[in-house]
Design a protein around this motif. Structure first.
Motif, PDB file in Angstrom:
ATOM      1  N   THR A  46      47.430  30.118 -21.948  1.00 13.43           N
ATOM      2  CA  THR A  46      45.980  29.473 -20.798  1.00 13.43           C
ATOM      3  C   THR A  46      46.546  29.040 -19.549  1.00 13.43           C
ATOM      4  OG1 THR A  46      45.019  29.321 -22.924  1.00 13.43           O
ATOM      5  CG2 THR A  46      43.565  28.169 -20.728  1.00 13.43           C
ATOM      6  N   CYS A  47      47.562  28.170 -19.437  1.00 13.67           N
ATOM      7  CA  CYS A  47      48.272  28.150 -18.276  1.00 13.67           C
ATOM      8  C   CYS A  47      48.586  28.932 -17.490  1.00 13.67           C
ATOM      9  CB  CYS A  47      49.251  26.708 -18.775  1.00 13.67           C
ATOM     10  SG  CYS A  47      48.310  25.439 -19.406  1.00 13.67           S
ATOM     11  N   VAL A  48      48.867  29.719 -17.499  1.00 15.47           N
ATOM     12  CA  VAL A  48      49.543  31.315 -16.737  1.00 15.47           C
ATOM     13  C   VAL A  48      48.119  31.840 -16.172  1.00 15.47           C
ATOM     14  CG1 VAL A  48      50.139  33.291 -16.436  1.00 15.47           C
ATOM     15  CG2 VAL A  48      51.796  31.221 -18.204  1.00 15.47           C
ATOM     16  N   LEU A  49      46.746  31.944 -17.579  1.00 17.40           N
ATOM     17  CA  LEU A  49      45.992  32.870 -16.892  1.00 17.40           C
ATOM     18  C   LEU A  49      45.152  31.881 -15.760  1.00 17.40           C
ATOM     19  CD1 LEU A  49      44.287  33.514 -20.247  1.00 17.40           C
ATOM     20  CD2 LEU A  49      45.418  35.278 -18.866  1.00 17.40           C
ATOM     21  N   PHE A  50      44.797  30.755 -16.226  1.00 13.45           N
ATOM     22  CA  PHE A  50      44.734  29.563 -14.882  1.00 13.45           C
ATOM     23  C   PHE A  50      45.223  29.438 -13.454  1.00 13.45           C
ATOM     24  CE2 PHE A  50      44.169  25.565 -12.872  1.00 13.45           C
ATOM     25  CZ  PHE A  50      42.566  25.869 -12.703  1.00 13.45           C
ATOM     26  N   VAL A  51      46.442  29.287 -13.517  1.00 13.86           N
ATOM     27  CA  VAL A  51      47.416  29.536 -12.095  1.00 13.86           C
ATOM     28  C   VAL A  51      47.103  31.131 -11.585  1.00 13.86           C
ATOM     29  CG1 VAL A  51      49.777  29.159 -11.177  1.00 13.86           C
ATOM     30  CG2 VAL A  51      48.697  27.264 -13.334  1.00 13.86           C
ATOM     31  N   PHE A  52      47.394  32.168 -12.451  1.00 17.96           N
ATOM     32  CA  PHE A  52      47.469  32.844 -11.592  1.00 17.96           C
ATOM     33  C   PHE A  52      46.185  33.719 -11.253  1.00 17.96           C
ATOM     34  CE2 PHE A  52      51.352  32.665 -12.859  1.00 17.96           C
ATOM     35  CZ  PHE A  52      52.565  32.734 -11.601  1.00 17.96           C
ATOM     36  N   LEU A  53      44.761  33.659 -11.968  1.00 16.93           N
ATOM     37  CA  LEU A  53      43.527  34.182 -12.164  1.00 16.93           C
ATOM     38  C   LEU A  53      42.943  33.848 -11.152  1.00 16.93           C
ATOM     39  CD1 LEU A  53      43.580  36.054 -15.497  1.00 16.93           C
ATOM     40  CD2 LEU A  53      44.290  37.569 -13.307  1.00 16.93           C
ATOM     41  N   VAL A  54      43.012  32.452 -11.268  1.00 18.41           N
ATOM     42  CA  VAL A  54      41.500  31.309 -10.896  1.00 18.41           C
ATOM     43  C   VAL A  54      42.259  30.504  -9.144  1.00 18.41           C
ATOM     44  CG1 VAL A  54      40.965  29.291 -11.041  1.00 18.41           C
ATOM     45  CG2 VAL A  54      40.987  30.219 -12.331  1.00 18.41           C
ATOM     46  N   LEU A  55      43.620  30.068  -9.337  1.00 20.51           N
ATOM     47  CA  LEU A  55      43.889  29.099  -8.652  1.00 20.51           C
ATOM     48  C   LEU A  55      44.597  30.762  -7.462  1.00 20.51           C
ATOM     49  CD1 LEU A  55      45.902  26.354  -9.692  1.00 20.51           C
ATOM     50  CD2 LEU A  55      43.888  26.266  -8.884  1.00 20.51           C
ATOM     51  N   GLY A  56      45.552  31.741  -7.808  1.00 27.63           N
ATOM     52  CA  GLY A  56      46.270  32.545  -7.203  1.00 27.63           C
ATOM     53  C   GLY A  56      44.929  33.489  -6.491  1.00 27.63           C
ATOM     54  N   VAL A  57      43.875  33.712  -7.459  1.00 26.04           N
ATOM     55  CA  VAL A  57      42.645  34.558  -6.465  1.00 26.04           C
ATOM     56  C   VAL A  57      42.223  33.962  -5.546  1.00 26.04           C
ATOM     57  CG1 VAL A  57      40.111  35.761  -6.967  1.00 26.04           C
ATOM     58  CG2 VAL A  57      42.189  36.143  -8.252  1.00 26.04           C
ATOM     59  N   LEU A  58      42.075  32.682  -5.831  1.00 27.72           N
ATOM     60  CA  LEU A  58      41.510  31.607  -4.858  1.00 27.72           C
ATOM     61  C   LEU A  58      42.423  31.540  -3.764  1.00 27.72           C
ATOM     62  CD1 LEU A  58      40.110  28.678  -6.526  1.00 27.72           C
ATOM     63  CD2 LEU A  58      38.768  29.065  -4.707  1.00 27.72           C
ATOM     64  N   LEU A  59      43.700  31.608  -3.782  1.00 24.78           N
ATOM     65  CA  LEU A  59      44.502  31.190  -2.314  1.00 24.78           C
ATOM     66  C   LEU A  59      44.235  32.249  -1.551  1.00 24.78           C
ATOM     67  CD1 LEU A  59      45.946  29.085  -1.372  1.00 24.78           C
ATOM     68  CD2 LEU A  59      48.802  30.590  -2.815  1.00 24.78           C
ATOM     69  N   ARG A  60      43.858  33.928  -2.778  1.00 25.72           N
ATOM     70  CA  ARG A  60      44.321  34.755  -1.730  1.00 25.72           C
ATOM     71  C   ARG A  60      43.019  35.011  -0.889  1.00 25.72           C
ATOM     72  NH1 ARG A  60      47.548  38.723   0.403  1.00 25.72           N
ATOM     73  NH2 ARG A  60      48.891  38.515  -1.565  1.00 25.72           N
ATOM     74  N   VAL A  61      41.586  34.588  -1.681  1.00 25.40           N
ATOM     75  CA  VAL A  61      40.204  35.556  -0.672  1.00 25.40           C
ATOM     76  C   VAL A  61      40.158  33.916   0.497  1.00 25.40           C
ATOM     77  CG1 VAL A  61      38.261  34.385  -1.084  1.00 25.40           C
ATOM     78  CG2 VAL A  61      39.552  35.530  -2.948  1.00 25.40           C
TER      79      VAL A  61
END
Length: 460
Positions: free
Chosen positions: A237-252
């Motif tokens: 769950t932590c990995v999903l949050f970091v890469f899918l939520v935070l990662g997408v936000l950082l990219r966008v």
């Protein structure tokens, strides 16, 4: 001249610190080995790890004070600081809710606590974790005000230091040119504090060995087997949050790759992994975010505030642990019961900010206040809490690092040209001073904080 500095002096210093962090990795491996082979002896090594973390923590208050005073004191418009704080708090609240939501979905899918038995010993262990130090919202808010200005630095309360630093920064800002000598003095003090921190970091291998050995020795393998589903579910769950939520936000928002940012912060992640404490990397995060090209006001406000209000990993942990305990107790909660409890824990987590073992203490205190019947089941996760605290700390740290970049981007207080150079390895971080090129680039504080966006526009 600026180009020659990174090519000469920092090179040798970087080589030395490179060996330091290789030693940390070796120390972690040795600690795990000792914990498994001689668990009783390993548990006795806990004070070594605690001592190292305490050495880092003693540097947090002066570093936060210097960073914020230099940042705010040299910004002409106070409204800019208020805008940064407002954006940060709104963002922290939204991300906490997102983290709770993700934990809620995964926890309901896995149902990891179903079928476990709760013994009297487990119940006693659960009640022992109800922390009397956990505060309600009113006590938490009043606790931000220190008894004296000096006690803000001696009490170890990050938010108290933040308050005093904000007041001092705004006062220096109002003093105008008369405050410049004080700002220069604070800048010299900051250099001293960072130099001391760099010296303390050489004890990292010893601290990592003691911390990991004690955790492994106290929990052992048996405690992990029956709770592997919860641990793995939490990690995923932590990995999903970091890469899918935070990662997408950082990219966008910022156009950056989260893996590139994490590579830049690799040593901090290793430090957290070996000490199970995100606070051990707080001073270095402040230094590295400034080196990255984000202005002092944004870094000085976002990072310390985030360590109390932006606890994404803790939110996920409390969600999944609550559902796990409810299932294990044979009283699974409906979604209608889950949401009010989790919103209550969201508020309670702010009241326990800074308490050692805050995740477990907050969970116990929150359940005691909102759903006392579940406190009996907290003993089920005591054995693996320290292992889960590592993922919790890593996620909290990642969330605060990304938040600093995002808020710097939204407020136009980030030098994108410098960010690309730093992440590309062209401007190395000076591990000896923890300042840019020995501090050469930050000689005049009045020119740093408010010009990240202006520099970017000038380049364009």
């Amino acid at each position: 001249m600026a180009a020659s500095t990174p090519d000469t002096a920092p090179a040798a210093k970087r080589d030395r610190t490179h060996y330091l962090y290789i030693a940390v990795i070796i120390a972690v491996a040795l600690g795990i080995t000792v914990g498994l082979v001689a668990p009783d002896f390993a548990v006795e090594l806990k004070p070594i790890g605690t001592g190292f973390v305490n050495l880092i923590k003693m540097m947090i208050s002066p570093i936060i004070f210097c960073t914020i005073v230099l940042g705010i004191g040299s910004v002409r418009k106070a409204a800019k600081v208020g805008a940064v704080g407002g954006i940060a708090l709104v963002y922290f609240t939204i991300m906490s809710l997102v983290a709770l939501g993700i934990g809620l979905v995964v926890g309901n899918i896995l149902e990891p606590g179903t079928g476990l038995a709760v013994t009297d010993a487990v119940k006693d262990a659960g009640h022992a974790q109800v922390d009397a130090e956990a505060k309600d919202t009113t006590e938490f808010l009043l606790g931000i005000i220190p008894t004296t200005m000096v006690s803000a630095f001696t009490g170890g309360e990050v938010l108290q230091t933040l308050l005093i630093a904000l007041l001092a920064g705004f006062a220096l800002q109002a003093m105008g040119p008369a405050g410049q000598p004080i700002l220069r003095g604070v800048e010299h003090l900051q250099r001293l504090v960072f130099r001391i921190l760099a010296m303390v970091m050489w004890a990292a291998p010893i601290g990592a060995f003691g911390a990991i050995a004690a955790v492994t020795g106290s929990a052992g393998l048996d405690a992990l087997k029956s709770l592997a589903v919860l641990m793995l579910g939490f990690y995923v769950t932590c990995v999903l949050f970091v890469f899918l939520v935070l990662g997408v936000l950082l990219r966008v928002v910022a156009g950056l790759n989260i893996l590139t940012l994490f590579k830049y912060l690799g040593r901090e992640f290793l430090l957290i992994l070996s000490t199970s404490s995100s606070e051990s990397a707080l001073p270095r995060l402040i230094a590295k975010m400034e080196h990255l090209g984000i202005s002092k006001p944004v870094v000085g406000i976002t990072v310390p505030t985030g360590y109390s209000f932006n606890l994404d990993g803790t939110m996920i942990y409390m969600t999944m642990a609550s559902l796990f305990i409810a299932d294990a107790m044979g009283t699974p909660m409906s979604v209608g019961e889950q949401i009010p409890l989790l919103l209550f824990l969201l508020v309670a987590s702010k009241g326990a900010a800074g308490v050692t073992g805050a995740g477990l203490a907050t969970l116990a205190g929150g359940l005691q206040s909102h759903k006392p019947a579940l406190v009996d089941g907290i003993g089920l996760i005591v054995g693996i809490d320290r292992f889960m605290s590592e993922a919790r700390a890593l996620t909290n740290f990642a969330g605060n690092a990304v938040a600093t970049v995002l808020i710097g981007t939204w407020t136009k207080e980030i030098d994108r040209g410098r960010v690309d150079q730093v992440l590309g390895g062209h401007i190395p971080f000076d591990e000896a001073t923890l300042l840019d090129d020995g501090g050469a680039e930050r000689e005049a504080p009045a020119e740093v904080p408010g010009q990240g966006g202006e520099k970017e526009l000038a380049k364009a």
